[in-house]
Design an enzyme around this catalytic site. Structure first.
Site, PDB file in Angstrom:
ATOM      1  N   LYS A  36     -37.571  33.611 -14.709  1.00 65.25           N
ATOM      2  CA  LYS A  36     -37.492  34.433 -15.929  1.00 65.25           C
ATOM      3  C   LYS A  36     -37.804  33.591 -17.172  1.00 65.25           C
ATOM      4  O   LYS A  36     -37.831  34.101 -18.294  1.00 65.25           O
ATOM      5  CB  LYS A  36     -36.084  35.024 -16.096  1.00 65.25           C
ATOM      6  CG  LYS A  36     -35.599  35.827 -14.907  1.00 65.25           C
ATOM      7  CD  LYS A  36     -36.218  37.217 -14.873  1.00 65.25           C
ATOM      8  CE  LYS A  36     -35.793  38.003 -13.664  1.00 65.25           C
ATOM      9  NZ  LYS A  36     -36.702  37.935 -12.523  1.00 65.25           N
ATOM     10  N   SER A  37     -37.994  32.286 -16.987  1.00 69.71           N
ATOM     11  CA  SER A  37     -38.174  31.406 -18.143  1.00 69.71           C
ATOM     12  C   SER A  37     -39.367  31.787 -19.028  1.00 69.71           C
ATOM     13  O   SER A  37     -39.253  31.736 -20.255  1.00 69.71           O
ATOM     14  CB  SER A  37     -38.306  29.948 -17.686  1.00 69.71           C
ATOM     15  OG  SER A  37     -37.063  29.523 -17.184  1.00 69.71           O
ATOM     16  N   LYS A  78     -35.281  19.663  -8.976  1.00 68.16           N
ATOM     17  CA  LYS A  78     -34.485  19.114 -10.081  1.00 68.16           C
ATOM     18  C   LYS A  78     -34.059  17.647  -9.860  1.00 68.16           C
ATOM     19  O   LYS A  78     -33.970  16.882 -10.815  1.00 68.16           O
ATOM     20  CB  LYS A  78     -33.251  19.982 -10.329  1.00 68.16           C
ATOM     21  CG  LYS A  78     -33.573  21.346 -10.955  1.00 68.16           C
ATOM     22  CD  LYS A  78     -32.299  22.091 -11.276  1.00 68.16           C
ATOM     23  CE  LYS A  78     -32.587  23.459 -11.852  1.00 68.16           C
ATOM     24  NZ  LYS A  78     -31.360  24.156 -12.248  1.00 68.16           N
ATOM     25  N   ARG A 130     -17.113  27.197   0.142  1.00 68.22           N
ATOM     26  CA  ARG A 130     -17.106  27.593   1.554  1.00 68.22           C
ATOM     27  C   ARG A 130     -17.206  26.343   2.442  1.00 68.22           C
ATOM     28  O   ARG A 130     -16.464  26.198   3.392  1.00 68.22           O
ATOM     29  CB  ARG A 130     -18.294  28.529   1.809  1.00 68.22           C
ATOM     30  CG  ARG A 130     -18.459  28.925   3.245  1.00 68.22           C
ATOM     31  CD  ARG A 130     -19.631  29.845   3.416  1.00 68.22           C
ATOM     32  NE  ARG A 130     -20.898  29.246   2.995  1.00 68.22           N
ATOM     33  CZ  ARG A 130     -22.076  29.841   3.079  1.00 68.22           C
ATOM     34  NH1 ARG A 130     -22.145  31.081   3.542  1.00 68.22           N
ATOM     35  NH2 ARG A 130     -23.182  29.238   2.683  1.00 68.22           N
ATOM     36  N   TYR A 132     -26.201  36.953 -12.687  1.00 68.35           N
ATOM     37  CA  TYR A 132     -26.471  37.902 -13.768  1.00 68.35           C
ATOM     38  C   TYR A 132     -27.219  39.142 -13.285  1.00 68.35           C
ATOM     39  O   TYR A 132     -27.629  39.976 -14.084  1.00 68.35           O
ATOM     40  CB  TYR A 132     -27.203  37.224 -14.933  1.00 68.35           C
ATOM     41  CG  TYR A 132     -28.488  36.537 -14.541  1.00 68.35           C
ATOM     42  CD1 TYR A 132     -28.497  35.179 -14.304  1.00 68.35           C
ATOM     43  CD2 TYR A 132     -29.661  37.248 -14.394  1.00 68.35           C
ATOM     44  CE1 TYR A 132     -29.658  34.536 -13.925  1.00 68.35           C
ATOM     45  CE2 TYR A 132     -30.832  36.617 -14.023  1.00 68.35           C
ATOM     46  CZ  TYR A 132     -30.814  35.254 -13.792  1.00 68.35           C
ATOM     47  OH  TYR A 132     -31.967  34.623 -13.407  1.00 68.35           O
TER      48      TYR A 132
HETATM   49  P1  ATR Z   1     -27.028  26.603  -7.165  1.00 66.61           P
HETATM   50  O1  ATR Z   1     -27.976  25.492  -7.498  1.00 66.61           O
HETATM   51  O2  ATR Z   1     -27.325  27.897  -7.881  1.00 66.61           O
HETATM   52  O3  ATR Z   1     -25.613  26.208  -7.344  1.00 66.61           O
HETATM   53  P2  ATR Z   1     -26.873  26.233  -4.301  1.00 66.61           P
HETATM   54  O4  ATR Z   1     -26.914  24.771  -4.490  1.00 66.61           O
HETATM   55  O5  ATR Z   1     -27.708  26.853  -3.235  1.00 66.61           O
HETATM   56  O6  ATR Z   1     -27.312  26.986  -5.629  1.00 66.61           O
HETATM   57  O7  ATR Z   1     -25.342  26.697  -4.126  1.00 66.61           O
HETATM   58  C1  ATR Z   1     -24.988  27.972  -3.729  1.00 66.61           C
HETATM   59  C2  ATR Z   1     -23.449  28.079  -3.689  1.00 66.61           C
HETATM   60  O8  ATR Z   1     -23.100  29.390  -3.221  1.00 66.61           O
HETATM   61  C3  ATR Z   1     -22.793  27.084  -2.751  1.00 66.61           C
HETATM   62  O9  ATR Z   1     -21.537  26.740  -3.281  1.00 66.61           O
HETATM   63  C4  ATR Z   1     -22.647  27.919  -1.482  1.00 66.61           C
HETATM   64  O10 ATR Z   1     -21.643  27.473  -0.599  1.00 66.61           O
HETATM   65  P3  ATR Z   1     -21.994  26.417   0.593  1.00 66.61           P
HETATM   66  O11 ATR Z   1     -22.068  25.061  -0.060  1.00 66.61           O
HETATM   67  O12 ATR Z   1     -20.888  26.553   1.550  1.00 66.61           O
HETATM   68  O13 ATR Z   1     -23.332  26.849   1.158  1.00 66.61           O
HETATM   69  C5  ATR Z   1     -22.260  29.246  -2.068  1.00 66.61           C
HETATM   70  N1  ATR Z   1     -22.466  30.363  -1.148  1.00 66.61           N
HETATM   71  C6  ATR Z   1     -23.633  30.923  -0.773  1.00 66.61           C
HETATM   72  N2  ATR Z   1     -23.419  31.939   0.093  1.00 66.61           N
HETATM   73  C7  ATR Z   1     -22.075  32.010   0.296  1.00 66.61           C
HETATM   74  C8  ATR Z   1     -21.210  32.850   1.063  1.00 66.61           C
HETATM   75  N3  ATR Z   1     -21.697  33.818   1.843  1.00 66.61           N
HETATM   76  N4  ATR Z   1     -19.869  32.629   1.005  1.00 66.61           N
HETATM   77  C9  ATR Z   1     -19.368  31.649   0.238  1.00 66.61           C
HETATM   78  N5  ATR Z   1     -20.137  30.833  -0.537  1.00 66.61           N
HETATM   79  C10 ATR Z   1     -21.459  31.003  -0.512  1.00 66.61           C
END
Ligand code: ATR
Length: 273
Positions: free
Chosen positions: A15-16, A65, A152, A218
């Site tokens: 969206k940037s 990143k 999680r 969002y």
């Molecule tokens: P971002 O850079 O946006 O933080 P990410 O690094 O992919 O994206 O992190 C996603 C987060 O959502 C993580 O904390 C992930 O938990 P895990 O480390 O256990 O994967 C969490 N997440 C994604 N799906 C999930 C689910 N179904 N239940 C609980 N946590 C979830």
């Protein structure tokens, strides 16, 4: 013409360009901001080419990143601590790198919940990915006395807590409900609650109405978490503003004007969700 853009893989969803092109229009600046797709194998060479091509800088998104920080000659302290960069500014052959996610998070809260202060009490942060890392950094930097972190995958939260020291307390995902009474801030940084994902199962009934609840999701703007929090009288702030505010430092660095996050910009981005 001043050139900037956003690099990712894939990049279609970004969206940037909407944000930066809105500001280019609003401030009547002769500039461009484009989506640029670079695979991980082509990232380093691609960035070099864009520099040689006269780009003023770039936003960097998933999955680059960390690599963006590695290739930088002049990273900010916060980018180093967070271990990732989302904003590059090119100047005289040097690459200045910053991570503006945390400041985007804070400035969104400051704008939409001006009475909220990080130092008024502990925060609970759900999730331990990249966004969580910049948010934990910002909360501590703004004086949060404690950050209770849960994820999680426990190990990932533990790893993150090791970076920030004893103010970060890791708890088991199953035990969230036991740790939220009396907190000042609750932040969801997981993807739970996003369109197409399952919902966050959390019981907010012990939360005080003084607690600020915010979500980095969002889409939808009002996540089930924010709806629940509203119902019990908490202040809530949605995640769209973080996306908008994180873009401010890059725009200023490349185009020389500090842009305002206004409601017309919010409406413009909402049209695209
Ligand atoms: P971002 O850079 O946006 O933080 P990410 O690094 O992919 O994206 O992190 C996603 C987060 O959502 C993580 O904390 C992930 O938990 P895990 O480390 O256990 O994967 C969490 N997440 C994604 N799906 C999930 C689910 N179904 N239940 C609980 N946590 C979830």
């Amino acid at each position: 013409m001043i050139k900037a853009g956003v690099v990712g893989w894939p990049i279609e969803q970004s969206k940037s360009p909407i944000i930066h092109n809105y500001w280019l229009d609003k401030y009547n600046i002769n500039g461009s901001y484009k989506k640029i797709s670079l695979s991980p194998e082509n990232f380093k060479l691609g960035i070099k080419r864009l520099m040689n091509d006269g780009y003023a800088g770039l936003n960097i998104t998933v999955p680059h990143k960390e690599m963006a920080l590695e290739i930088s000659s002049n990273p900010t302290e916060r980018a180093k601590k967070i271990g990732a960069a989302n904003t590059l500014i090119f100047k005289k052959g040097k690459i200045y790198a910053d991570n503006t996610d945390g400041i985007g998070f804070l400035n969104n809260l400051t704008q939409l919940a001006p009475d909220w202060k990080a130092d008024l009490g502990p925060a609970v942060v759900l999730g331990a990915g990249g966004a969580s890392r910049s948010i934990v950094y910002s909360l501590l930097n703004e004086g949060a006395p404690k950050v209770i972190l849960t994820n999680r995958t426990y190990e990932r939260a533990k790893k993150l807590s090791n970076i920030f020291g004893e103010k970060v307390l890791v708890i088991n995902w199953e035990n969230i409900n036991k740790h939220i009474s009396g907190i000042n801030t609750l932040v969801n940084t997981t993807t739970l609650g996003m369109v197409g994902s399952s919902n966050l199962e959390i019981d907010l009934s012990t939360l005080s109405s003084n607690t600020l609840v915010t979500d980095i999701v969002y889409n939808p703007l009002k996540t089930p978490l924010l709806e629940d929090a509203n119902r019990i009288g908490c202040k809530t702030v949605d995640g769209l503003g973080m996306l908008l505010h994180q873009a401010v430092p890059g725009f200023k660095g490349w185009f020389g004007v500090e842009p305002k996050v206004d409601s017309a910009l919010r409406d413009r981005v909402l049209l695209e969700l």
